[in-house]
Motif scaffolding. Structure first.
Motif, PDB file in Angstrom:
ATOM      1  N   ASP A  83      -9.953  -8.098  -5.078  1.00 19.29           N
ATOM      2  CA  ASP A  83      -9.057  -8.226  -3.914  1.00 19.29           C
ATOM      3  C   ASP A  83      -7.866  -7.302  -4.132  1.00 19.29           C
ATOM      4  N   ILE A  84      -7.964  -6.068  -3.617  1.00 16.68           N
ATOM      5  CA  ILE A  84      -6.937  -5.045  -3.846  1.00 16.68           C
ATOM      6  C   ILE A  84      -6.291  -4.663  -2.521  1.00 16.68           C
ATOM      7  N   ARG A  85      -4.969  -4.547  -2.553  1.00 13.96           N
ATOM      8  CA  ARG A  85      -4.229  -4.013  -1.404  1.00 13.96           C
ATOM      9  C   ARG A  85      -3.393  -2.833  -1.889  1.00 13.96           C
ATOM     10  N   PHE A  86      -3.084  -1.907  -0.980  1.00  8.97           N
ATOM     11  CA  PHE A  86      -2.320  -0.717  -1.345  1.00  8.97           C
ATOM     12  C   PHE A  86      -1.062  -0.651  -0.494  1.00  8.97           C
ATOM     13  N   LEU A  87       0.087  -0.505  -1.153  1.00  7.66           N
ATOM     14  CA  LEU A  87       1.361  -0.454  -0.456  1.00  7.66           C
ATOM     15  C   LEU A  87       2.040   0.882  -0.731  1.00  7.66           C
ATOM     16  N   CYS A  88       2.460   1.561   0.341  1.00 10.78           N
ATOM     17  CA  CYS A  88       3.159   2.836   0.182  1.00 10.78           C
ATOM     18  C   CYS A  88       4.273   2.940   1.208  1.00 10.78           C
ATOM     19  N   LEU A  89       5.184   3.857   0.951  1.00 13.42           N
ATOM     20  CA  LEU A  89       6.307   4.082   1.854  1.00 13.42           C
ATOM     21  C   LEU A  89       5.906   4.988   3.007  1.00 13.42           C
ATOM     22  N   LEU A  90       5.242   6.097   2.689  1.00 16.07           N
ATOM     23  CA  LEU A  90       4.787   7.060   3.682  1.00 16.07           C
ATOM     24  C   LEU A  90       3.311   7.376   3.465  1.00 16.07           C
ATOM     25  N   ALA A  91       2.614   7.640   4.563  1.00 16.49           N
ATOM     26  CA  ALA A  91       1.205   8.035   4.465  1.00 16.49           C
ATOM     27  C   ALA A  91       0.953   9.235   5.367  1.00 16.49           C
ATOM     28  N   ALA A  92       0.061  10.100   4.930  1.00 16.80           N
ATOM     29  CA  ALA A  92      -0.427  11.210   5.752  1.00 16.80           C
ATOM     30  C   ALA A  92      -1.829  10.850   6.250  1.00 16.80           C
ATOM     31  N   PRO A  93      -2.206  11.331   7.443  1.00 20.86           N
ATOM     32  CA  PRO A  93      -3.548  11.020   7.962  1.00 20.86           C
ATOM     33  C   PRO A  93      -4.659  11.398   6.985  1.00 20.86           C
ATOM     34  N   GLU A  94      -4.475  12.520   6.270  1.00 20.01           N
ATOM     35  CA  GLU A  94      -5.498  12.957   5.316  1.00 20.01           C
ATOM     36  C   GLU A  94      -5.680  11.939   4.195  1.00 20.01           C
ATOM     37  N   GLY A  95      -4.575  11.368   3.711  1.00 18.11           N
ATOM     38  CA  GLY A  95      -4.636  10.385   2.636  1.00 18.11           C
ATOM     39  C   GLY A  95      -5.267   9.080   3.094  1.00 18.11           C
ATOM     40  N   VAL A  96      -4.916   8.673   4.307  1.00 20.82           N
ATOM     41  CA  VAL A  96      -5.499   7.444   4.862  1.00 20.82           C
ATOM     42  C   VAL A  96      -7.009   7.591   4.998  1.00 20.82           C
ATOM     43  N   GLU A  97      -7.453   8.745   5.481  1.00 24.97           N
ATOM     44  CA  GLU A  97      -8.884   8.984   5.655  1.00 24.97           C
ATOM     45  C   GLU A  97      -9.595   9.033   4.305  1.00 24.97           C
ATOM     46  N   ASP A 126     -12.653  -1.167   1.676  1.00 24.50           N
ATOM     47  CA  ASP A 126     -12.313  -2.580   1.497  1.00 24.50           C
ATOM     48  C   ASP A 126     -10.862  -2.788   1.079  1.00 24.50           C
ATOM     49  N   VAL A 127     -10.085  -1.719   0.931  1.00 21.58           N
ATOM     50  CA  VAL A 127      -8.700  -1.832   0.463  1.00 21.58           C
ATOM     51  C   VAL A 127      -7.741  -1.564   1.625  1.00 21.58           C
ATOM     52  N   PRO A 128      -7.068  -2.593   2.138  1.00 28.86           N
ATOM     53  CA  PRO A 128      -6.116  -2.385   3.235  1.00 28.86           C
ATOM     54  C   PRO A 128      -4.864  -1.660   2.751  1.00 28.86           C
ATOM     55  N   ILE A 129      -4.286  -0.859   3.636  1.00 27.73           N
ATOM     56  CA  ILE A 129      -3.081  -0.081   3.340  1.00 27.73           C
ATOM     57  C   ILE A 129      -1.946  -0.590   4.216  1.00 27.73           C
ATOM     58  N   VAL A 130      -0.797  -0.839   3.600  1.00 29.67           N
ATOM     59  CA  VAL A 130       0.416  -1.187   4.339  1.00 29.67           C
ATOM     60  C   VAL A 130       1.454  -0.117   4.057  1.00 29.67           C
ATOM     61  N   THR A 131       2.044   0.454   5.118  1.00 32.51           N
ATOM     62  CA  THR A 131       3.011   1.542   4.956  1.00 32.51           C
ATOM     63  C   THR A 131       4.124   1.412   5.982  1.00 32.51           C
ATOM     64  N   ALA A 132       5.234   2.131   5.735  1.00 35.03           N
ATOM     65  CA  ALA A 132       6.353   2.121   6.677  1.00 35.03           C
ATOM     66  C   ALA A 132       6.187   3.182   7.752  1.00 35.03           C
ATOM     67  N   VAL A 154       0.949  -0.166   9.867  1.00 36.00           N
ATOM     68  CA  VAL A 154       2.245   0.507   9.841  1.00 36.00           C
ATOM     69  C   VAL A 154       3.293  -0.525  10.262  1.00 36.00           C
ATOM     70  N   VAL A 155       4.216  -0.828   9.349  1.00 40.52           N
ATOM     71  CA  VAL A 155       5.215  -1.869   9.606  1.00 40.52           C
ATOM     72  C   VAL A 155       6.409  -1.234  10.322  1.00 40.52           C
ATOM     73  N   GLU A 156       6.540  -1.528  11.598  1.00 36.43           N
ATOM     74  CA  GLU A 156       7.546  -0.857  12.423  1.00 36.43           C
ATOM     75  C   GLU A 156       8.814  -1.690  12.603  1.00 36.43           C
ATOM     76  N   HIS A 157       9.082  -2.561  11.648  1.00 36.02           N
ATOM     77  CA  HIS A 157      10.286  -3.389  11.727  1.00 36.02           C
ATOM     78  C   HIS A 157      11.528  -2.489  11.802  1.00 36.02           C
ATOM     79  N   PRO A 158      12.489  -2.802  12.685  1.00 34.51           N
ATOM     80  CA  PRO A 158      13.678  -1.956  12.839  1.00 34.51           C
ATOM     81  C   PRO A 158      14.446  -1.705  11.548  1.00 34.51           C
ATOM     82  N   LEU A 159      14.567  -2.693  10.684  1.00 36.19           N
ATOM     83  CA  LEU A 159      15.293  -2.494   9.436  1.00 36.19           C
ATOM     84  C   LEU A 159      14.583  -1.482   8.539  1.00 36.19           C
ATOM     85  N   ILE A 160      13.258  -1.572   8.493  1.00 37.00           N
ATOM     86  CA  ILE A 160      12.494  -0.619   7.687  1.00 37.00           C
ATOM     87  C   ILE A 160      12.667   0.793   8.230  1.00 37.00           C
TER      88      ILE A 160
END
Length: 210
Positions: free
Chosen positions: A155-169, A177-183, A7-13
């Motif tokens: 080598d797959i990565r997944f990028l999303c704006l928002l995630a729900a715990p159910e979707g992450v699970e 094997d697929v890392p998730i990056v979200t705001a 979870v990218v917690e950068h202030p601008l994001i």
């Protein structure tokens, strides 16, 4: 990348995301902010890309300078809302190859239905970044990732704006094997499968549809 969820917690994001969540925010502003956030998230998801060196001449002297190694990245938009993230990322990585996975969610079963699939060649030799603003039930995302694996991607990565715990699970179970990056990781899904508190339907807000 080794961590399954970042979870990218950068202030601008976080500031831009708050404006996007506000139902009073216009379509034009929503679209622009999504483009801006996609670039900030792209910075995070590409931080460990492999590098090599190339010999160049600066105005002062020759040097061995770093550059990206291997084949061009593949950016895969999960239609239709993924295009909002794709546009911003292409500004940052203009040489990337682009593919599309067309899925829609059956409102009765909440299961994904495929209607389009076209991706670059040599997927097994590329870093592949799949993009979709919302990771809700995770069913569509997991199905899209499976299609990419079937096309050879390793080598797959997944990028999303928002995630729900159910979707992450769901993604962790289907594709550990697929890392998730979200705001943001929000609270939960409601009975209709929407993220709470969320921001509504990202595609509708981006394109001005209902």
């Amino acid at each position: 990348m080794t961590q399954h969820l970042t979870v990218v917690e950068h202030p601008l994001i976080q500031h831009k995301l708050t404006i996007m969540r506000d139902q009073a925010t216009s379509t034009a502003v929503f679209r622009q902010l999504l483009r801006e956030i996609s670039q900030l998230l792209a910075y995070e998801i590409t931080r460990d890309l492999p590098l090599t060196t190339t010999r160049i001449d600066t105005p002062i002297q020759p040097m061995d300078a770093p550059k990206l190694a291997g084949r061009k990245l593949a950016l895969i938009s999960i239609l239709r809302a993924g295009n909002g993230l794709l546009d911003g990322m292409l500004e940052l990585i203009p040489s990337a190859r682009v593919g599309f996975v067309g899925l829609y969610r059956d409102e009765e079963t909440l299961e994904p239905v495929e209607y389009y699939f076209k991706v670059p060649d040599l997927m097994s030799e590329r870093v592949v970044i799949a993009v979709d603003p919302m990771l809700a039930t995770g069913n569509s995302s997991a199905a899209a990732i499976q299609k990419l694996k079937d096309a050879g991607a390793k080598d797959i990565r997944f990028l999303c704006l928002l995630a729900a715990p159910e979707g992450v699970e769901r993604m962790k179970q289907a594709h550990p094997d697929v890392p998730i990056v979200t705001a943001a990781l929000d609270e939960r899904l409601n009975e209709k499968g929407y993220i709470v508190p969320g921001l509504g339907d990202a595609g509708d807000r981006m394109f001005g549809t209902k």
